[in-house]
Design a protein around this motif. Structure first.
Motif, PDB file in Angstrom:
ATOM      1  N   GLU A 122       2.423 -16.458  11.718  1.00 36.60           N
ATOM      2  CA  GLU A 122       3.328 -17.506  12.191  1.00 36.60           C
ATOM      3  C   GLU A 122       3.796 -17.157  13.593  1.00 36.60           C
ATOM      4  O   GLU A 122       3.929 -15.983  13.935  1.00 36.60           O
ATOM      5  N   ALA A 123       4.037 -18.180  14.382  1.00 35.02           N
ATOM      6  CA  ALA A 123       4.591 -18.002  15.722  1.00 35.02           C
ATOM      7  C   ALA A 123       5.864 -18.843  15.809  1.00 35.02           C
ATOM      8  O   ALA A 123       5.847 -20.025  15.470  1.00 35.02           O
ATOM      9  N   TRP A 124       6.946 -18.220  16.217  1.00 37.72           N
ATOM     10  CA  TRP A 124       8.203 -18.924  16.411  1.00 37.72           C
ATOM     11  C   TRP A 124       8.248 -19.278  17.886  1.00 37.72           C
ATOM     12  O   TRP A 124       8.362 -18.410  18.740  1.00 37.72           O
ATOM     13  N   LEU A 125       8.100 -20.561  18.207  1.00 40.68           N
ATOM     14  CA  LEU A 125       8.055 -21.058  19.576  1.00 40.68           C
ATOM     15  C   LEU A 125       9.476 -21.380  20.012  1.00 40.68           C
ATOM     16  O   LEU A 125      10.165 -22.170  19.370  1.00 40.68           O
ATOM     17  N   TYR A 158      11.692 -22.894  22.874  1.00 40.76           N
ATOM     18  CA  TYR A 158      11.879 -23.690  24.090  1.00 40.76           C
ATOM     19  C   TYR A 158      13.284 -23.416  24.631  1.00 40.76           C
ATOM     20  O   TYR A 158      14.128 -22.870  23.914  1.00 40.76           O
ATOM     21  N   PRO A 159      13.589 -23.875  25.841  1.00 41.89           N
ATOM     22  CA  PRO A 159      14.953 -23.700  26.357  1.00 41.89           C
ATOM     23  C   PRO A 159      16.023 -24.386  25.496  1.00 41.89           C
ATOM     24  O   PRO A 159      17.139 -23.899  25.409  1.00 41.89           O
ATOM     25  N   ASP A 160      15.675 -25.486  24.821  1.00 39.78           N
ATOM     26  CA  ASP A 160      16.696 -26.246  24.100  1.00 39.78           C
ATOM     27  C   ASP A 160      16.488 -26.340  22.595  1.00 39.78           C
ATOM     28  O   ASP A 160      17.320 -26.908  21.895  1.00 39.78           O
ATOM     29  N   HIS A 161      15.382 -25.816  22.060  1.00 40.48           N
ATOM     30  CA  HIS A 161      15.166 -25.809  20.613  1.00 40.48           C
ATOM     31  C   HIS A 161      14.042 -24.842  20.236  1.00 40.48           C
ATOM     32  O   HIS A 161      13.369 -24.307  21.106  1.00 40.48           O
ATOM     33  N   GLU A 162      13.871 -24.621  18.928  1.00 36.54           N
ATOM     34  CA  GLU A 162      12.860 -23.702  18.428  1.00 36.54           C
ATOM     35  C   GLU A 162      12.003 -24.386  17.371  1.00 36.54           C
ATOM     36  O   GLU A 162      12.482 -25.272  16.669  1.00 36.54           O
ATOM     37  N   VAL A 163      10.725 -23.981  17.295  1.00 40.46           N
ATOM     38  CA  VAL A 163       9.786 -24.575  16.344  1.00 40.46           C
ATOM     39  C   VAL A 163       8.961 -23.463  15.708  1.00 40.46           C
ATOM     40  O   VAL A 163       8.483 -22.561  16.402  1.00 40.46           O
ATOM     41  N   ASN A 164       8.749 -23.548  14.399  1.00 41.64           N
ATOM     42  CA  ASN A 164       7.910 -22.595  13.688  1.00 41.64           C
ATOM     43  C   ASN A 164       6.485 -23.153  13.602  1.00 41.64           C
ATOM     44  O   ASN A 164       6.283 -24.275  13.156  1.00 41.64           O
ATOM     45  N   LEU A 165       5.496 -22.370  14.042  1.00 38.68           N
ATOM     46  CA  LEU A 165       4.097 -22.782  14.019  1.00 38.68           C
ATOM     47  C   LEU A 165       3.318 -21.863  13.086  1.00 38.68           C
ATOM     48  O   LEU A 165       3.505 -20.654  13.095  1.00 38.68           O
ATOM     49  N   SER A 166       2.422 -22.425  12.301  1.00 42.10           N
ATOM     50  CA  SER A 166       1.573 -21.651  11.396  1.00 42.10           C
ATOM     51  C   SER A 166       0.225 -21.389  12.057  1.00 42.10           C
ATOM     52  O   SER A 166      -0.282 -22.224  12.804  1.00 42.10           O
ATOM     53  N   LYS A 167      -0.362 -20.236  11.752  1.00 44.16           N
ATOM     54  CA  LYS A 167      -1.667 -19.886  12.316  1.00 44.16           C
ATOM     55  C   LYS A 167      -2.727 -20.836  11.788  1.00 44.16           C
ATOM     56  O   LYS A 167      -2.800 -21.114  10.596  1.00 44.16           O
ATOM     57  N   PHE A 184       9.177 -18.985  25.098  1.00 41.55           N
ATOM     58  CA  PHE A 184       9.057 -17.668  24.482  1.00 41.55           C
ATOM     59  C   PHE A 184       8.374 -17.817  23.139  1.00 41.55           C
ATOM     60  O   PHE A 184       8.465 -18.868  22.500  1.00 41.55           O
ATOM     61  N   VAL A 185       7.699 -16.757  22.700  1.00 41.28           N
ATOM     62  CA  VAL A 185       7.027 -16.744  21.402  1.00 41.28           C
ATOM     63  C   VAL A 185       7.400 -15.452  20.684  1.00 41.28           C
ATOM     64  O   VAL A 185       7.325 -14.372  21.266  1.00 41.28           O
ATOM     65  N   ARG A 186       7.797 -15.593  19.431  1.00 43.05           N
ATOM     66  CA  ARG A 186       8.032 -14.430  18.572  1.00 43.05           C
ATOM     67  C   ARG A 186       7.047 -14.521  17.418  1.00 43.05           C
ATOM     68  O   ARG A 186       7.026 -15.509  16.696  1.00 43.05           O
ATOM     69  N   MET A 187       6.224 -13.499  17.271  1.00 44.69           N
ATOM     70  CA  MET A 187       5.235 -13.482  16.197  1.00 44.69           C
ATOM     71  C   MET A 187       5.900 -12.982  14.915  1.00 44.69           C
ATOM     72  O   MET A 187       6.668 -12.028  14.940  1.00 44.69           O
ATOM     73  N   LEU A 188       5.573 -13.652  13.785  1.00 43.96           N
ATOM     74  CA  LEU A 188       6.140 -13.315  12.488  1.00 43.96           C
ATOM     75  C   LEU A 188       5.040 -13.168  11.444  1.00 43.96           C
ATOM     76  O   LEU A 188       3.920 -13.632  11.651  1.00 43.96           O
ATOM     77  N   LYS A 189       5.384 -12.571  10.323  1.00 47.14           N
ATOM     78  CA  LYS A 189       4.489 -12.444   9.168  1.00 47.14           C
ATOM     79  C   LYS A 189       3.111 -11.906   9.548  1.00 47.14           C
ATOM     80  O   LYS A 189       2.080 -12.513   9.269  1.00 47.14           O
TER      81      LYS A 189
END
Length: 73
Positions: free
Chosen positions: A19-22, A24-33, A10-15
């Protein structure tokens, strides 16, 4: 997103899309554009959003390919 091999994330777009909040089934990662296109990265993980050809590269291999947005039922 649903990808080849029935892999999902799943992806949640922020800011305002910077930023994209990725999620996963077992953890989450913040990605910058990234500086160009619809690419988001953490330095190791890269998400490229391209409609029905979205890819998620997690390290040295592409972990998720042929990803399509999930449709709401």
């Amino acid at each position: 997103y649903i990808c080849e091999g029935n892999k999902r994330f799943f992806v949640r777009m922020l800011k305002n899309g910077n930023e994209a909040w990725l999620i996963y089934p077992d953890h989450e990662v913040n990605l910058s554009k990234a500086s160009s296109g619809n690419r988001y990265t953490s330095g190791v993980i890269t998400l490229e959003i391209n409609g029905d050809a979205t890819t998620l590269n997690d390290g040295e291999k592409i972990a998720y390919t042929g990803c399509k947005p999930q449709t709401k039922n």
